[in-house]
Design an enzyme around this catalytic site. Sequence first.
Site, PDB file in Angstrom:
ATOM      1  N   GLU A 173      -1.259  -9.426   3.367  1.00 46.58           N
ATOM      2  CA  GLU A 173      -1.069 -10.022   4.703  1.00 46.58           C
ATOM      3  C   GLU A 173      -2.393 -10.456   5.328  1.00 46.58           C
ATOM      4  O   GLU A 173      -2.417 -11.353   6.171  1.00 46.58           O
ATOM      5  CB  GLU A 173      -0.335  -9.037   5.631  1.00 46.58           C
ATOM      6  CG  GLU A 173      -1.115  -7.793   6.084  1.00 46.58           C
ATOM      7  CD  GLU A 173      -1.057  -6.617   5.102  1.00 46.58           C
ATOM      8  OE1 GLU A 173      -0.734  -6.839   3.920  1.00 46.58           O
ATOM      9  OE2 GLU A 173      -1.357  -5.488   5.539  1.00 46.58           O
ATOM     10  N   HIS A 226      -3.502  -5.300   0.516  1.00 45.44           N
ATOM     11  CA  HIS A 226      -2.913  -5.865   1.744  1.00 45.44           C
ATOM     12  C   HIS A 226      -2.939  -7.390   1.722  1.00 45.44           C
ATOM     13  O   HIS A 226      -3.852  -8.014   2.266  1.00 45.44           O
ATOM     14  CB  HIS A 226      -3.685  -5.348   2.973  1.00 45.44           C
ATOM     15  CG  HIS A 226      -3.469  -3.896   3.199  1.00 45.44           C
ATOM     16  ND1 HIS A 226      -2.421  -3.409   3.933  1.00 45.44           N
ATOM     17  CD2 HIS A 226      -4.160  -2.814   2.762  1.00 45.44           C
ATOM     18  CE1 HIS A 226      -2.468  -2.089   3.946  1.00 45.44           C
ATOM     19  NE2 HIS A 226      -3.516  -1.702   3.249  1.00 45.44           N
ATOM     20  N   CYS A 240       0.837  -1.198   0.000  1.00 49.68           N
ATOM     21  CA  CYS A 240       0.000   0.000   0.000  1.00 49.68           C
ATOM     22  C   CYS A 240       0.878   1.256   0.000  1.00 49.68           C
ATOM     23  O   CYS A 240       1.479   1.564  -1.010  1.00 49.68           O
ATOM     24  CB  CYS A 240      -0.981  -0.044   1.167  1.00 49.68           C
ATOM     25  SG  CYS A 240      -2.489   0.858   0.801  1.00 49.68           S
TER      26      CYS A 240
END
Length: 547
Positions: A521, A519, A380
């Site tokens: 993750e 994102h 990001c």
Amino acid sequence: MARFIFITGGVVSSLGKGLASAALGALLQARGFTVRLRKLDPYLNVDPGTMSPFEHGEVFVTDDGAETDLDLGHYERFTGVPACKTDSVSSGRIYSNVLEKERRGEYLGKTIQVIPHVTNEIKDFIAIGEDDVDFMLCEIGGTVGDIEGLPFFEAIRQFGQEKPRGQCIFMHLTLLPWIKASGELKTKPTQHSVKELRSIGLAPDILVCRSEGPIPAKEREKLALFCNVRPDAVIAAQDLSTIYDAPLAYHTEGLDQAVLDAFGISPAPKPDLRRWEDVSDRIHNPEGEVRVAIVGKYTQLEDAYKSIAEALTHGGMANRVKVKAEWIDAEIFDREDPVPYLEPYDAILVPGGFGERGTEGKIKAAAFAREHKVPYLGICLGMQMAVIEAARNLADLGDAGSEEFDHEAGEKRFTPVVYHLKEWVQGNYTIKRKLDDDKGGTMRLGAYTAALKDGSLVSKVYGATSIEERHRHRYEVDTGYRKALEDQGLIFSGMSPDGRLPEIVEHADHPWFIGVQFHPELKSKPFAPHPLFADFIRAAKENSRLV
Ligand code: GLN
């Protein structure tokens, strides 16, 4: 209809209620049941989207675009069930729903009260999708006795009464402090906590007690007697060296069996724990170590980047290495040369973030990674900084920057290579935003598709040409600079399906340099490491062999 497990906490906060709930969810799955986990938070923010990561840790974003509590990250990492909007609610949301209904005249001239209007709203929320799973696990945030928590405790009390007998159980998590001087494990705080619960009409069926060591039989019996639970429903939760041991540890302590007993499910289906045995083996028996520098702003509170820390661990598990992630405050590079700081690392990660503070340091970290051919993952803001770095240092745009920083400063200083996104497409809709819109829930949020360029590094990493990942941002890389950047080797290797929004960039002449606008993750799991993290750590491992 689902069976409901309500999880409450007492004595002190931060006992790992979320983790205990997640591990229990995983154990019920291991016995063949379907589960969904929910979090009910008593604070008055409508959602955690506007809270500082210093205060509340990371904001966990769901596919359907909700900004939620980080416990939903634990739930998803342990069960693999994608969290959604209806898995997280706060007092703020509940009250705002009730007040909106009141304004619309839906209560027909009635006086609006906590009981029944607020409690009904909470009960309706708890029941959403109750026919879709075998078990619904609902965690109440905070600790028993908190003023804001009362409507939630009252709502679950009513809920338990209204359902058929045996449909709901209550699990209470407490702390057994160890008093060094007298060499004793103290049960009194737990007794008081349960007393507090019983005073509001809730009787726990299961007690989960955090303690440094095992609970001796004498204390277990005492707890059972004074707290009115069965001795085998007093579960010890000892401190663990890794959270991923929690499912196996809770199973050994008999948590899942105690839950099935409390519901009267007999015979209990046998658990298949192979997934967690493998996870545990990979974590405890690494064959090497890699060091990753995370150059960020919220370095004081690890919870601010919870999912990134976990995803890196998962990446390590995929490669059978231990990942030593070290947090470096980006602002240090405002004053000091980054080279001696970054040289010792096998890879560099620049995570997401908001605001200008620390961004010059992140740009320097991206430059270091590019020039020294060190694996770089920019997430990001970390992608936006990599683009600004390339614009400034490769494409001759010395004053390249992000509109975000000019907006914040209230003056125009940069050429906006990253601009404020005012309009984008989601499915069949066009979404429009203005700069002065409300701050809550107005970003580009949730899952969006990206089309990956054939032959690019990312398409190899994913083994796909179309992916879906979760977003949370207001600013976007301007495609107006695409040609200039691609001429310098910064390839736009992932784009929104309409070709308007850059999703991924990568440096062609680099072993592993990837920036992503989303994102990744948030979707990584210990038993299914995210491909980007798995390959990032593979590249880090490779790099550590070279030096
Ligand atoms: N602040 C940047 C934006 O809003 C990046 C956001 C993020 O890193 N999550 O676009």
